[in-house]
Structure formats: structure tokens, C-alpha cells
Design a protein around this motif. Structure first.
Motif, PDB file in Angstrom:
ATOM      1  N   UNK A 237       0.149  -1.366   0.291  1.00 54.24           N
ATOM      2  CA  UNK A 237       0.068   0.077   0.001  1.00 54.24           C
ATOM      3  C   UNK A 237       0.731   1.197  -0.347  1.00 54.24           C
ATOM      4  N   UNK A 238       1.993   1.222  -0.598  1.00 53.86           N
ATOM      5  CA  UNK A 238       2.722   2.987  -0.507  1.00 53.86           C
ATOM      6  C   UNK A 238       2.019   3.303  -1.483  1.00 53.86           C
ATOM      7  N   UNK A 243      -1.487   3.513  -6.005  1.00 49.90           N
ATOM      8  CA  UNK A 243      -2.435   4.562  -7.062  1.00 49.90           C
ATOM      9  C   UNK A 243      -2.431   4.037  -9.096  1.00 49.90           C
ATOM     10  N   UNK A 244      -1.347   3.003  -9.196  1.00 46.44           N
ATOM     11  CA  UNK A 244      -0.854   2.712 -10.685  1.00 46.44           C
ATOM     12  C   UNK A 244      -1.761   1.280 -10.411  1.00 46.44           C
ATOM     13  N   UNK A 276      -5.834   8.656  -2.007  1.00 44.87           N
ATOM     14  CA  UNK A 276      -5.301   7.437  -3.210  1.00 44.87           C
ATOM     15  C   UNK A 276      -6.413   5.815  -2.587  1.00 44.87           C
ATOM     16  N   UNK A 277      -6.543   6.211  -1.165  1.00 42.71           N
ATOM     17  CA  UNK A 277      -7.479   5.022  -0.205  1.00 42.71           C
ATOM     18  C   UNK A 277      -9.117   4.791  -1.677  1.00 42.71           C
ATOM     19  N   UNK A 278      -9.229   6.769  -1.906  1.00 44.28           N
ATOM     20  CA  UNK A 278     -10.695   7.018  -2.584  1.00 44.28           C
ATOM     21  C   UNK A 278     -10.259   6.183  -3.743  1.00 44.28           C
ATOM     22  N   UNK A 279      -9.043   6.305  -4.537  1.00 46.39           N
ATOM     23  CA  UNK A 279      -9.411   5.769  -5.469  1.00 46.39           C
ATOM     24  C   UNK A 279      -9.568   4.278  -5.721  1.00 46.39           C
ATOM     25  N   UNK A 281     -11.189   2.409  -3.361  1.00 46.89           N
ATOM     26  CA  UNK A 281     -11.940   2.401  -3.220  1.00 46.89           C
ATOM     27  C   UNK A 281     -13.308   2.229  -4.866  1.00 46.89           C
ATOM     28  N   UNK A 282     -12.728   3.011  -5.301  1.00 48.59           N
ATOM     29  CA  UNK A 282     -13.867   3.293  -6.591  1.00 48.59           C
ATOM     30  C   UNK A 282     -13.432   1.764  -7.417  1.00 48.59           C
ATOM     31  N   UNK A 283     -11.941   2.032  -7.435  1.00 47.23           N
ATOM     32  CA  UNK A 283     -11.069   0.647  -7.996  1.00 47.23           C
ATOM     33  C   UNK A 283     -11.517  -0.927  -7.350  1.00 47.23           C
ATOM     34  N   UNK A 284     -12.871  -0.722  -6.716  1.00 43.76           N
ATOM     35  CA  UNK A 284     -13.146  -2.089  -6.155  1.00 43.76           C
ATOM     36  C   UNK A 284     -12.227  -2.792  -4.558  1.00 43.76           C
ATOM     37  N   UNK A 285     -12.023  -1.397  -3.979  1.00 44.79           N
ATOM     38  CA  UNK A 285     -10.844  -2.533  -2.982  1.00 44.79           C
ATOM     39  C   UNK A 285     -11.616  -1.931  -1.551  1.00 44.79           C
ATOM     40  N   UNK A 286     -11.806  -3.330  -1.142  1.00 44.97           N
ATOM     41  CA  UNK A 286     -13.284  -2.691   0.157  1.00 44.97           C
ATOM     42  C   UNK A 286     -12.629  -3.490   1.442  1.00 44.97           C
TER      43      UNK A 286
END
Length: 378
Positions: A237-238, A243-244, A276-279, A281-286
Motif C-alpha cells: 500500500x505505498x 495508485x498505479x 489514493x485510498x479513495x481511488x 475504493x473506486x477500483x473495488x478495494x473493500x
């Protein structure tokens, strides 16, 4: 017993792909999930011996952690009573206590460290002067050059379809009918916690490129249609990496119709931010998990955790704002543990565990760890 693919040892998959890449035929044996036997020993005896007689292998490989000692001892005995084919033992049980395990369990060969190169060499018939094999780290293939793991010989589809809800409790699933899939995004760890074994292995942390990870995801998603992805990486999670990866998943959703949620592991010093954490979340991280272990500064220092509890508080609040779950473990019994330090950790658990998945356990002095070296056995 591996009831779920999410806990299945990925090393078998990597060894399978390395051997097949070198032109060898590979047969798997998954001595789990078979009903009708009186006990576990009879189950593995029936499954292993039948598999050996069916395929008549030239070389037999198995391995695991120190906690798999009982199974490995029984399995080697069953193999010896069934065939004269040589046995190769690997995994952390060898890497962390090589000479003892080699002399005690008596395989023909035992591989210290990562085993792809050594296993292919043995299958090729290369001669070794010793049964205890260690390939120098300098001779390892670059991590992005390794073939992707191949789990087909080990009943992966059945495990995903029939046993996905039988995994350990740490993996909180986001789907009612989960089909979890693991992806190993790095190897080793840059930290030196006293209860862990990475420090003693002498193998540095190496992260796969996100491009390489995305390629494996695309191939595996097309093949297995998983809907929960578990990323195995001690320091995933850096900010740059998160983000990448998130951007790559969003692109995959758009281009290939990917439909899965995902979780990752990380350390307090990864230092991602809310954006970056909100991104993610948008990409499916739960969900993401921290190697917390204690909420006492005294114990954290004793464990050589190199983190401050305030970092954890900040990230829990960040996770709540981003709408992503937080998971961690608190393990008790370090050499610096006292009733006061236990009270500190429990106070933290009572305050933050209500909205997070924080589990309670105990420290175990595994062979290969600094903690184990300080133990006295009588």
C-alpha cells in the motif's frame, strides 16, 4: 488442511509453472476435502498412495511451514511405503531450520529458499553433491521473469466453487458467493520483526511491477472468473503502487469487463493518503490489513515493528472516511508483555475494534525467528 484456495500455498503453483516451462510433466495431489475416512491420516494415506500408483512419478515434491510438520512427517512415511521415487522437501519449514528438518524428516533432497531453479535442476537430472540444496539469491530469476503460477493440478476450480467460505476468518468477503483468488505481488519483506522469519532468510524484498501483476490478473480472471482478489504483498500500500494498481484495475473494468473486489496487506510506513485510498475504493478495494500486533509502544519496540500506534489510529480514521474496511491482528505474549501492556492493547481493541476487523491471538516463536532463538526448551 486447505479447504479454500485463498489459503492454498502459492509455492506449488510457481513450481508447477517452472517445471512445465522446462518441459516436464507435472501431476498434482490435493489430499484435502475428501469425505468418508475415519481420520485425517487415513484420508491422506488413501489419497497420496493412490495418486502415486496412478501416475508413477519420477520425483515427488512437498513442503510447508513448521506448523505442517506432523502432516509432512506422515506424508513422507506414506510416500516411502508406496514408492522408491526420490522426495524433495521445501518451504519455510526447510528454509528456517534446514539441517534439523533434513536430518529429522529424511527427504532425499531439501531446498532452502525459493525453489524454482533447484526443482527444475533436480527434474533435469543434474547431480548435486549434497541433499541439502541452496541456490544463491544472486542466481534467482528476476521476479517479473517468473512464469505465472499454475494451480490446475491441485483442483483449484473445485476449491473455488465448493470451499471458498471455509477460509480463515481474517478474509472478510464482499460478495455473497465469493470466488477468491490469490496473487503474489512481491516476495520477502523489508522489515525485521522479532517474531517473523524474513530477517534470517537473507532474501531481500522484491516487488513485481504493476504491469506484470495486471498481466496475471487478466489471464487468471479469464480462466477462473474470480470475484474477490487477495493481494499478498507485505508492503503493497505505498501511495505510488496503490495508485498505479487502482488505475490499472479501473482500466481493466472498462476494457475487459472485470468485476471483482480486492483487498491488500500493508505496513504503517507505507504512507498512502486519503486520495489514493479513495481511488482504490473506486477500483473495488473493500478491505486492507495492517501488521499491527500490539497497541503498546513498549511491545512494539520489543518486536522491532518500527511503527507508532498513532499511525494506525490515523489510518483507521482514513479508512472510515474512504469507506474501506480495516483489518489487523493483536498478538499477545511478547517477551516484553506485562499486564499493563496487555491492558493497553485491549483498550485499543475496545475502542477501534467495533468498526474494524481486529482479531486477537498469541505470539508463537517459530523456528527461524529472533524470538525462537531466545527460547529455552527443556
Amino acid at each position: 488442511m486447505f479447504l479454500s484456495f485463498s489459503d492454498f500455498p502459492s509455492g506449488y503453483g510457481y513450481l508447477t509453472s517452472a517445471l512445465r516451462e522446462a518441459g516436464h510433466e507435472v501431476f498434482g495431489c490435493n489430499p484435502n476435502n475428501v469425505m468418508g475416512y475415519v481420520n485425517a491420516y487415513q484420508m491422506i494415506q488413501g489419497v497420496i498412495s493412490k495418486r502415486i500408483m496412478d501416475v508413477e512419478p519420477d520425483l515427488i515434491g512437498l513442503g510447508g511451514l513448521c506448523t505442517d510438520y506432523g502432516f509432512l512427517k506422515d506424508a513422507i512415511g506414506i510416500i516411502r511405503n508406496t514408492t522408491e521415487s526420490p522426495i524433495v522437501l521445501g518451504g519455510q519449514i526447510v528454509t528456517n531450520d534446514a539441517e534439523f528438518i533434513f536430518n529429522d524428516l529424511k527427504p532425499n533432497y531439501a531446498i532452502v529458499g525459493e525453489a524454482e531453479e533447484a526443482m527444475v535442476s533436480l527434474a533435469n537430472g543434474d547431480g548435486w553433491s549434497s541433499g541439502l540444496i541452496k541456490i544463491p539469491y544472486e542466481d534467482y530469476r528476476p521476479i517479473d521473469k517468473l512464469p505465472f503460477p499454475d494451480y490446475e493440478p491441485f483442483d483449484i476450480k473445485e476449491m473455488m466453487e465448493e470451499y471458498s467460505m471455509a477460509t480463515r476468518v481474517l478474509y472478510r468477503y464482499s460478495r455473497p458467493n465469493p470466488r477468491p483468488y490469490n496473487i503474489v505481488a512481491s516476495r520477502s519483506c523489508p522489515f525485521e520483526c522479532t517474531f517473523c522469519v524474513h530477517e534470517r532468510r537473507g532474501i531481500p524484498y522484491r516487488a513485481r511491477s504493476i504491469e506484470n501483476v495486471m498481466e496475471e490478473i487478466q489471464i487468471s480472471y479469464d480462466k477462473y472468473h474470480f470475484n474477490v482478489l487477495i493481494i499478498l504483498d507485505e508492503l503493497f500500500g505505498n501511495k505510488k503502487r496503490l495508485v498505479e494498481f487502482s488505475s490499472g484495475v479501473l482500466e481493466g473494468m472498462d476494457r475487459y469487463g472485470w468485476d471483482f473486489d480486492w483487498m491488500f496487506q500493508t505496513h504503517a510506513n507505507a504512507k498512502f493518503d486519503l486520495e489514493s485510498l479513495k481511488l482504490a475504493k473506486k477500483a473495488g478495494c473493500y478491505l486492507f490489513s495492517y501488521g499491527l500486533e500490539s497497541a503498546s509502544p513498549t511491545v512494539l519496540k520489543s518486536m522491532n515493528k518500527k511503527m507508532d500506534i498513532s499511525q494506525v489510529v490515523d489510518v483507521i480514521q482514513m479508512a472510515e472516511e474512504a469507506g474501506v474496511g480495516f483489518a489487523a491482528n493483536l498478538i499477545f505474549g511478547d517477551i516484553a508483555e506485562t499486564p499493563d501492556t496487555v491492558a493497553e492493547s485491549l483498550a485499543f481493541w475496545f475502542e477501534y475494534g467495533r468498526k474494524s476487523d481486529i482479531f486477537l491471538g498469541e505470539v508463537k516463536p517459530y523456528p527461524g525467528s529472533k524470538l525462537f532463538e531466545g527460547m529455552s526448551f527443556e
